[in-house]
Scaffold this motif. Structure first.
Motif, PDB file in Angstrom:
ATOM      1  N   ILE A  60       0.834  -1.202   0.000  1.00 28.04           N
ATOM      2  CA  ILE A  60       0.000   0.000   0.000  1.00 28.04           C
ATOM      3  C   ILE A  60       0.871   1.254   0.000  1.00 28.04           C
ATOM      4  O   ILE A  60       0.612   2.202  -0.753  1.00 28.04           O
ATOM      5  CB  ILE A  60      -0.951  -0.001   1.218  1.00 28.04           C
ATOM      6  CG1 ILE A  60      -1.965  -1.137   1.093  1.00 28.04           C
ATOM      7  CG2 ILE A  60      -1.675   1.341   1.321  1.00 28.04           C
ATOM      8  CD1 ILE A  60      -2.863  -1.288   2.307  1.00 28.04           C
ATOM      9  N   ILE A 101      -8.452  -8.958   0.364  1.00 30.38           N
ATOM     10  CA  ILE A 101      -8.340  -7.766   1.203  1.00 30.38           C
ATOM     11  C   ILE A 101      -9.440  -6.779   0.810  1.00 30.38           C
ATOM     12  O   ILE A 101      -9.696  -6.570  -0.371  1.00 30.38           O
ATOM     13  CB  ILE A 101      -6.950  -7.119   1.048  1.00 30.38           C
ATOM     14  CG1 ILE A 101      -5.845  -8.129   1.408  1.00 30.38           C
ATOM     15  CG2 ILE A 101      -6.841  -5.872   1.919  1.00 30.38           C
ATOM     16  CD1 ILE A 101      -5.891  -8.644   2.822  1.00 30.38           C
ATOM     17  N   LYS A 102     -10.088  -6.170   1.793  1.00 33.09           N
ATOM     18  CA  LYS A 102     -11.193  -5.242   1.549  1.00 33.09           C
ATOM     19  C   LYS A 102     -10.657  -3.826   1.312  1.00 33.09           C
ATOM     20  O   LYS A 102     -10.494  -3.028   2.232  1.00 33.09           O
ATOM     21  CB  LYS A 102     -12.161  -5.251   2.736  1.00 33.09           C
ATOM     22  CG  LYS A 102     -12.689  -6.624   3.123  1.00 33.09           C
ATOM     23  CD  LYS A 102     -13.473  -7.265   1.983  1.00 33.09           C
ATOM     24  CE  LYS A 102     -14.048  -8.612   2.418  1.00 33.09           C
ATOM     25  NZ  LYS A 102     -14.787  -9.286   1.330  1.00 33.09           N
ATOM     26  N   PHE A 103     -10.351  -3.533   0.044  1.00 31.07           N
ATOM     27  CA  PHE A 103      -9.880  -2.202  -0.328  1.00 31.07           C
ATOM     28  C   PHE A 103     -11.071  -1.273  -0.547  1.00 31.07           C
ATOM     29  O   PHE A 103     -12.138  -1.700  -1.013  1.00 31.07           O
ATOM     30  CB  PHE A 103      -9.048  -2.260  -1.606  1.00 31.07           C
ATOM     31  CG  PHE A 103      -7.620  -2.677  -1.399  1.00 31.07           C
ATOM     32  CD1 PHE A 103      -6.639  -1.723  -1.180  1.00 31.07           C
ATOM     33  CD2 PHE A 103      -7.261  -4.013  -1.434  1.00 31.07           C
ATOM     34  CE1 PHE A 103      -5.315  -2.092  -0.992  1.00 31.07           C
ATOM     35  CE2 PHE A 103      -5.942  -4.396  -1.247  1.00 31.07           C
ATOM     36  CZ  PHE A 103      -4.973  -3.436  -1.019  1.00 31.07           C
ATOM     37  N   ARG A 162      -7.761  -2.155  -6.232  1.00 35.92           N
ATOM     38  CA  ARG A 162      -6.533  -2.728  -5.677  1.00 35.92           C
ATOM     39  C   ARG A 162      -5.315  -2.332  -6.507  1.00 35.92           C
ATOM     40  O   ARG A 162      -5.439  -2.133  -7.713  1.00 35.92           O
ATOM     41  CB  ARG A 162      -6.633  -4.253  -5.636  1.00 35.92           C
ATOM     42  CG  ARG A 162      -7.693  -4.752  -4.675  1.00 35.92           C
ATOM     43  CD  ARG A 162      -8.005  -6.224  -4.879  1.00 35.92           C
ATOM     44  NE  ARG A 162      -8.949  -6.678  -3.845  1.00 35.92           N
ATOM     45  CZ  ARG A 162     -10.259  -6.430  -3.871  1.00 35.92           C
ATOM     46  NH1 ARG A 162     -10.787  -5.770  -4.897  1.00 35.92           N
ATOM     47  NH2 ARG A 162     -11.043  -6.864  -2.894  1.00 35.92           N
ATOM     48  N   TYR A 165      -6.423   2.438  -0.040  1.00 32.46           N
ATOM     49  CA  TYR A 165      -6.549   2.245   1.404  1.00 32.46           C
ATOM     50  C   TYR A 165      -7.644   1.218   1.665  1.00 32.46           C
ATOM     51  O   TYR A 165      -8.415   0.862   0.764  1.00 32.46           O
ATOM     52  CB  TYR A 165      -6.833   3.569   2.122  1.00 32.46           C
ATOM     53  CG  TYR A 165      -8.118   4.270   1.719  1.00 32.46           C
ATOM     54  CD1 TYR A 165      -9.266   4.149   2.502  1.00 32.46           C
ATOM     55  CD2 TYR A 165      -8.182   5.061   0.574  1.00 32.46           C
ATOM     56  CE1 TYR A 165     -10.449   4.794   2.143  1.00 32.46           C
ATOM     57  CE2 TYR A 165      -9.344   5.703   0.209  1.00 32.46           C
ATOM     58  CZ  TYR A 165     -10.482   5.577   0.995  1.00 32.46           C
ATOM     59  OH  TYR A 165     -11.647   6.202   0.642  1.00 32.46           O
ATOM     60  N   LEU A 166      -7.732   0.744   2.903  1.00 31.08           N
ATOM     61  CA  LEU A 166      -8.650  -0.341   3.255  1.00 31.08           C
ATOM     62  C   LEU A 166      -9.969   0.201   3.783  1.00 31.08           C
ATOM     63  O   LEU A 166     -10.009   1.232   4.471  1.00 31.08           O
ATOM     64  CB  LEU A 166      -8.018  -1.247   4.316  1.00 31.08           C
ATOM     65  CG  LEU A 166      -6.657  -1.888   4.005  1.00 31.08           C
ATOM     66  CD1 LEU A 166      -6.302  -2.894   5.098  1.00 31.08           C
ATOM     67  CD2 LEU A 166      -6.652  -2.556   2.636  1.00 31.08           C
ATOM     68  N   LYS A 167     -11.037  -0.506   3.474  1.00 29.04           N
ATOM     69  CA  LYS A 167     -12.332  -0.184   4.082  1.00 29.04           C
ATOM     70  C   LYS A 167     -12.614  -1.075   5.289  1.00 29.04           C
ATOM     71  O   LYS A 167     -13.523  -0.786   6.079  1.00 29.04           O
ATOM     72  CB  LYS A 167     -13.460  -0.298   3.066  1.00 29.04           C
ATOM     73  CG  LYS A 167     -13.677  -1.687   2.478  1.00 29.04           C
ATOM     74  CD  LYS A 167     -14.784  -1.655   1.436  1.00 29.04           C
ATOM     75  CE  LYS A 167     -14.980  -3.040   0.803  1.00 29.04           C
ATOM     76  NZ  LYS A 167     -16.006  -3.016  -0.270  1.00 29.04           N
ATOM     77  N   GLU A 168     -11.847  -2.177   5.410  1.00 29.46           N
ATOM     78  CA  GLU A 168     -11.932  -3.031   6.590  1.00 29.46           C
ATOM     79  C   GLU A 168     -10.516  -3.351   7.062  1.00 29.46           C
ATOM     80  O   GLU A 168      -9.629  -3.617   6.252  1.00 29.46           O
ATOM     81  CB  GLU A 168     -12.680  -4.338   6.287  1.00 29.46           C
ATOM     82  CG  GLU A 168     -14.156  -4.162   6.020  1.00 29.46           C
ATOM     83  CD  GLU A 168     -14.868  -5.492   5.859  1.00 29.46           C
ATOM     84  OE1 GLU A 168     -14.278  -6.542   6.232  1.00 29.46           O
ATOM     85  OE2 GLU A 168     -15.997  -5.496   5.339  1.00 29.46           O
ATOM     86  N   LYS A 169     -10.315  -3.321   8.361  1.00 34.50           N
ATOM     87  CA  LYS A 169      -9.002  -3.576   8.935  1.00 34.50           C
ATOM     88  C   LYS A 169      -8.512  -4.983   8.591  1.00 34.50           C
ATOM     89  O   LYS A 169      -9.281  -5.935   8.570  1.00 34.50           O
ATOM     90  CB  LYS A 169      -9.088  -3.415  10.456  1.00 34.50           C
ATOM     91  CG  LYS A 169      -7.786  -3.658  11.200  1.00 34.50           C
ATOM     92  CD  LYS A 169      -7.993  -3.511  12.706  1.00 34.50           C
ATOM     93  CE  LYS A 169      -6.714  -3.847  13.463  1.00 34.50           C
ATOM     94  NZ  LYS A 169      -6.904  -3.760  14.936  1.00 34.50           N
ATOM     95  N   TYR A 170      -7.216  -5.083   8.299  1.00 41.81           N
ATOM     96  CA  TYR A 170      -6.572  -6.391   8.138  1.00 41.81           C
ATOM     97  C   TYR A 170      -5.445  -6.490   9.152  1.00 41.81           C
ATOM     98  O   TYR A 170      -4.400  -5.838   9.015  1.00 41.81           O
ATOM     99  CB  TYR A 170      -6.027  -6.580   6.724  1.00 41.81           C
ATOM    100  CG  TYR A 170      -5.298  -7.906   6.539  1.00 41.81           C
ATOM    101  CD1 TYR A 170      -6.001  -9.068   6.265  1.00 41.81           C
ATOM    102  CD2 TYR A 170      -3.910  -7.984   6.681  1.00 41.81           C
ATOM    103  CE1 TYR A 170      -5.341 -10.294   6.126  1.00 41.81           C
ATOM    104  CE2 TYR A 170      -3.241  -9.192   6.545  1.00 41.81           C
ATOM    105  CZ  TYR A 170      -3.959 -10.338   6.267  1.00 41.81           C
ATOM    106  OH  TYR A 170      -3.310 -11.553   6.140  1.00 41.81           O
ATOM    107  N   SER A 229      -8.204   0.313   8.711  1.00 48.00           N
ATOM    108  CA  SER A 229      -9.106   0.835   7.684  1.00 48.00           C
ATOM    109  C   SER A 229      -9.089   2.360   7.707  1.00 48.00           C
ATOM    110  O   SER A 229      -8.837   2.984   8.743  1.00 48.00           O
ATOM    111  CB  SER A 229     -10.529   0.324   7.921  1.00 48.00           C
ATOM    112  OG  SER A 229     -11.025   0.765   9.169  1.00 48.00           O
TER     113      SER A 229
END
Length: 379
Positions: free
Chosen positions: A39, A86-88, A93, A122-127, A132
């Motif tokens: 990222i 991964i929830k981008f 992505r 960037y992420l919409k859900e934490k990994y 996020s």
């Protein structure tokens, strides 16, 4: 591959990390760290491809450490599959692939993160530890920490990049050419178009102002070989950004910018023995070529374009063109291997022209197409 290897060698020789490259001694044990680095690199501030070089030991004077037996090693497919899960934000992505480079008995892997206008990623859900709605980037050799977000001016720049606001007018028009659906006809019909989101950008084309009417060999690939030369002009407000010669093929069924001209000397003379017409993929000329085809698409245009592409060379890069010319010099004596498999169209007698010259150019174009296929197989 060869040009990438030269670039990587240069980066290693600097013996320091930078704004678009990073060194790792071995493959990541943690997918969290891998994701965070990807990222940061995808949001780099130098607007270019970025590289994570795996198999370079910073603690031992940047020597190469073979990674062939590393248990955590990933290829392109494994990284792509990982990123798919991964929830981008926006489900957009980074485009990432892995290249393997050989250095004598050792190999390193290079994760290539392609430059993109879709920043910020960037992420919409934490990994795990990658949060996020946090925007990470890279400044010089340092990534934004996972528990922080980039400074506001860096975030603004990344959003401006997405909206095309960091580009010069010429760069912006190149971006807009990749979005043919964003263009609409002007008040004077289809020969004037403007970009609907930024109507100050316009493209006009009309018959050549100098009334030129000469022939070139690729015209004879068409059912109607009569030349219709055009002037293509691109404006920003009232400023002419560029003017490019165009050709309307097959009686006006298909228009394209004229290809470039180059040649090859296979003898001891300093003149060209072989002339050819070409475009380089992703160049401004090729993007304009694609734009005009997509914008005016029809089945008749497709047929005319296919016939046109059969007799000009379309290179993947300028580097490929350079290497191919060297290949032709070495293998031109083998051209007889291709002559039985090519067919020339009917080229009529034209007053004031040497028809044999057109036949030679056309035959050379077809032979070079065959040689380009063989060249790519060998490379």
């Amino acid at each position: 591959m060869e040009s990438l290897k030269k670039l990587i060698i240069n980066l290693i020789s600097l013996k320091q990390e930078g704004a678009y490259w990073d060194f790792k001694r071995e493959w990541y044990e943690s997918n969290q760290d891998l994701l965070h680095d990807i990222i940061c690199m995808s949001n780099n501030l130098v607007n270019r491809d970025s590289y994570i070089l795996i198999g370079i030991d910073e603690d031992e004077d940047y020597i190469i450490k073979d990674v062939s037996n590393n248990p955590n090693r990933k290829n392109t497919q494994k990284i792509v599959d990982f990123l798919k899960d991964i929830k981008f934000a926006g489900d957009i992505r980074p485009i990432v692939y892995v290249e393997t480079l050989n250095f004598d008995d050792d190999i390193i892997d290079v994760i290539v993160i392609q430059n993109s206008s879709n920043t910020p990623f960037y992420l919409k859900e934490k990994y795990k530890g990658v949060f996020s709605n946090q925007i990470y980037t890279r400044i010089q050799d340092t990534n934004t920490p996972t528990n922080s977000s980039a400074d506001i001016d860096k975030i603004e720049w990344l959003w401006k990049k997405r909206f095309g606001l960091i580009e010069t007018p010429v760069e912006r028009i190149e971006t807009f050419l990749g979005k043919p659906d964003g263009w609409v006809n002007g008040p004077y019909g289809e020969m004037q178009k403007y970009y609907k989101d930024f109507p100050e950008y316009t493209i006009t084309y009309d018959f050549a102002s100098d009334n030129r009417d000469g022939y070139v060999y690729y015209l004879f690939s068409q059912s109607d070989s009569k030349p219709n030369w055009m002037d293509i002009k691109i404006y920003y407000h009232q400023t002419l950004l560029t003017e490019i010669g165009g050709i309307s093929l097959d009686g006006g069924r298909y228009m394209t910018p004229c290809p470039k001209t180059d040649g090859i000397s296979v003898s001891n003379n300093h003149r060209w023995d072989i002339m050819y017409k070409y475009m380089v993929k992703e160049s401004f000329l090729h993007k304009l070529h694609q734009f005009l085809f997509n914008n005016e698409y029809s089945s008749e245009a497709r047929i005319a374009r296919d016939r046109f592409i059969e007799v000009i060379l379309l290179f993947d890069s300028e580097q490929e063109q350079y290497l191919f010319k060297e290949y032709v010099v070495e293998h031109w004596n083998d051209k007889g291997n291709y002559e039985d498999s090519i067919n020339l169209p009917h080229i009529p007698q034209l007053e004031g022209y040497k028809v044999d010259a057109f036949k030679d150019d056309y035959e050379h174009a077809l032979i070079l197409q065959c040689m380009l296929k063989d060249f790519r197989k060998r490379n």
